[in-house]
Design an enzyme around this catalytic site. Structure first.
Site, PDB file in Angstrom:
ATOM      1  CG  ASP A  59     -11.570  36.790  30.576  1.00 51.27           C
ATOM      2  OD1 ASP A  59     -13.081  35.516  30.611  1.00 51.27           O
ATOM      3  OD2 ASP A  59     -11.737  37.541  31.597  1.00 51.27           O
TER       4      ASP A  59
ATOM      5  CG  ASP B   5     -15.969  33.404  31.175  1.00 55.74           C
ATOM      6  OD1 ASP B   5     -14.637  33.959  30.243  1.00 55.74           O
ATOM      7  OD2 ASP B   5     -14.966  33.998  32.357  1.00 55.74           O
TER       8      ASP B   5
ATOM      9  CB  SER C 275     -16.452  37.594  34.461  1.00 54.84           C
ATOM     10  OG  SER C 275     -15.878  36.167  33.450  1.00 54.84           O
ATOM     11  CG  HIS C 276     -17.288  33.456  36.082  1.00 55.99           C
ATOM     12  ND1 HIS C 276     -15.768  34.803  36.675  1.00 55.99           N
ATOM     13  CD2 HIS C 276     -17.668  33.793  37.914  1.00 55.99           C
ATOM     14  CE1 HIS C 276     -15.581  35.159  37.747  1.00 55.99           C
ATOM     15  NE2 HIS C 276     -16.456  34.775  38.853  1.00 55.99           N
TER      16      HIS C 276
ATOM     17  CE  LYS D 143      -9.306  35.189  33.107  1.00 61.79           C
ATOM     18  NZ  LYS D 143      -9.767  36.425  34.182  1.00 61.79           N
TER      19      LYS D 143
END
Ligand code: VG1
Ligand code: CO
Length: 562
Positions: free
Chosen positions: A293, A289, A116-117, A390
């Site tokens: 999401d 990101d 992810s981030h 998300k």
């Protein structure tokens, strides 16, 4: 048809494969250890028997080591009896797009390759997340089982000679010990674009961007931070909605997200976007990101929309989104630490409101039960029940739909919202990579000292004092399946409506990350523009005092404030 045989490989178990808030995330070199990724992938197959004889979707955010792991998943899935894998071309799939494809194809699950981030590249992080057949992150009962299996695993199954060229769209079939195994490589963008077209009125957004005789075009700038959203943003915003090519920047997914470009859409890490927006040329800006999401929304001159406000404005303006008009608003939800602006909208619209622990997996059951339409997290996550993740691009489109519907600027929409509902101020302090032992001790000392504190107790720090309404460690009972999630964050709720929450992150890969969340509410319009740092100061002083954070972590300042 190429044929292949299953091999059984002996392996040693690793102790540290416990999935966190969203999958297993570790430094790349941890994942590169012999058998590390294989063990975890095998543990998923063992924990989820439906995959055998079933179908799964595979893809990720393009980060370093991803394509190697795609091939491992292909080989291990073939050996574990999977009938078919759908793989994104080049291994690419945004997290929301993979959720959409799982739902559309009725797959039994998905392997999402992302941290992810978290930063990428050889020295960054890698991650594997498993999503279930509803398209959402596996619930804790499943991830807990994967972890248990991973601790005792002694062997995994693989077809080592199955390698698939994932750089071209197409179908590949294999004979595995007499069974047929298929890999279909697909364009990872088109199903997602089709879905967005069903949810939004593209025509009205196109007109908004193009302008008319009486209204100038809406100038947008979208920064994909070299994460996975580039191809999605280009296709949707430029090809479908007619925005100029120059409106989407950093749109090629890179293995290290371009080195210093940390794919985390907030005011600190997306500072390039903030600078561009501050110059006042653009009316609307967004960033996402690594895995697509999360989202950050900015208005002209860098007007910042907090995630807690963003979801609440989308809820209040649901009529701008044809999907919501058609399906109706079934309920709203937010993660516990998220600012409570959405609760006020739920009350006004008379819809059910849920407060769940941090992590998108807690929204899925409510959506599956038809009780939740829109939800958000303070960590720049916004989404709806169109999928079970998300969705950054969706949030950007939702905002554009609202601007078209309201015929107003981002700032005007937000100011109008505050006028009607009051303003919820929200801030989060993160202390990253602190010693894990110190952080744990701080939390347990804090919890036991607070458990002695009684209602109506006055707590004071240098600059102010607050009266405690209650304090607890948040525990959640899922209203659908009755499962209980404990220890989800220490809350201090004060009688004036302010609160402080302490949590340890479940996504960091080294040491511990302490998060402190601050919230206060203001209904006096003359205070809406007060400086947030001074508004929060009394709460910050209090939090540092009651937790003794400096002593336990050795930190005087947070790593980031969002
Ligand atoms: C963080 C956020 C949480 C989010 C999670 C996954 O978790 O706080 O709200 O759902 O990341 O987001 P934690 O445990 O570190 O606080 V993402 O975009 O990594 O999939
Ligand atoms: Co993400």
């Amino acid at each position: 048809m190429a044929s292949s045989q299953v091999q059984i490989v002996q392996t040693r178990a690793f102790e540290d494969q416990k999935p966190g808030t969203s999958g297993l995330r570790k430094p790349v070199d941890t994942f590169q250890q012999k058998g590390y990724a294989e063990n975890f992938i095998q543990a998923i197959h063992t924990a989820v028997p439906e995959l055998s004889d079933g179908m799964a979707v595979v893809g990720g955010d393009g980060r370093y080591y991803m394509t190697d792991v795609v091939q491992k998943i292909i080989g291990i899935s073939a050996a574990n009896g999977v009938k078919k894998l759908i793989v994104g071309k080049d291994g690419i799939f945004s997290t929301p797009a993979i959720s959409a494809v799982v739902r559309k194809t009725k797959a039994n699950g998905a392997f999402i390759l992302t941290a992810s981030h978290n930063p990428g590249g050889p020295k960054g992080d890698f991650g594997i997340k498993f999503n279930s057949s509803n398209g959402g992150p596996a619930v804790e009962a499943v991830t807990g089982q994967i972890y248990q299996i991973s601790k005792h695993i002694t062997e995994y199954k693989i077809c080592p000679d199955i390698k698939v060229d994932i750089s071209k769209v197409g179908c590949h079939t294999f004979d595995v010990d007499g069974r047929q195994f298929e890999v279909e490589v697909i364009d990872p963008v088109s199903d997602y674009v089709d879905l967005m077209k069903e949810l939004f009125d593209f025509e009205s957004i196109r007109n908004l961007l193009a302008g008319s005789k009486t209204r100038s075009p809406l100038k947008i700038i979208i920064n994909c931070l070299n994460g996975v959203t580039g191809p999605y943003a280009k296709r949707i915003l430029c090809d479908e909605l007619g925005a100029p090519e120059s409106s989407v920047v950093n749109c090629i997914p890179l293995e290290d997200f371009g080195g210093k470009l940390h794919p985390d859409p907030n005011l600190t890490y997306a500072s390039d976007l903030v600078d561009v927006m501050n110059s006042g040329v653009h009316d609307f800006g967004a960033a996402f990101d690594g895995d697509g999401d999360r989202n950050m929304i900015l208005g002209k001159n860098g007007f910042f929309v907090t995630p807690s406000d963003s979801v609440s404005v989308i809820g209040d303006n649901y009529k701008a989104i044809p999907y919501f008009v058609k399906s109706g608003i079934k309920g709203f939800a937010r993660s516990m630490p998220t600012g409570r602006a959405l609760d006020r909208v739920a009350k006004a619209l008379n819809v059910e409101m849920f407060e769940v622990p941090t992590g998108w997996k807690f929204f899925g059951n409510l959506m599956d039960a038809g009780r939740l339409s829109l939800c958000g997290e303070e960590s720049f996550g916004t989404g709806s029940d169109h999928i079970r993740e998300k969705d950054g691009i969706w949030a950007c489109l939702a905002w554009l739909a609202i601007l078209a519907y309201r015929k107003a600027s981002v700032e005007d929409v937000i100011r109008d919202h505050w006028k009607r509902y009051g303003r919820t101020f929200f801030q989060r302090y993160d202390y990253e990579q602190v010693p894990a032992e110190g952080a744990k001790e701080m939390m347990s000392v804090l919890e036991s000292s607070l458990s002695l504190a009684t209602k109506s107790k006055e707590i004071s720090a240098a600059s102010a004092s607050f009266v405690l309404e209650y304090t607890d460690n948040f525990s959640y009972t899922d209203p659908i399946d009755g499962s209980v999630a404990k220890n989800q964050g220490i809350r201090l709720q004060f009688t004036n409506g302010s609160r402080i929450i302490f949590r340890l992150s479940g996504t960091g890969s080294v040491g511990a990350t302490v998060r402190i969340y601050f919230e206060c509410y203001e209904d006096q319009p003359e205070r809406f523009d007060d400086d947030i740092t001074s508004i929060m100061k009394p709460l910050v002083d209090l939090a540092l005092k009651v937790s003794d954070l400096q002593k336990y972590t050795g930190r005087n300042e947070p790593t980031v404030i969002t």
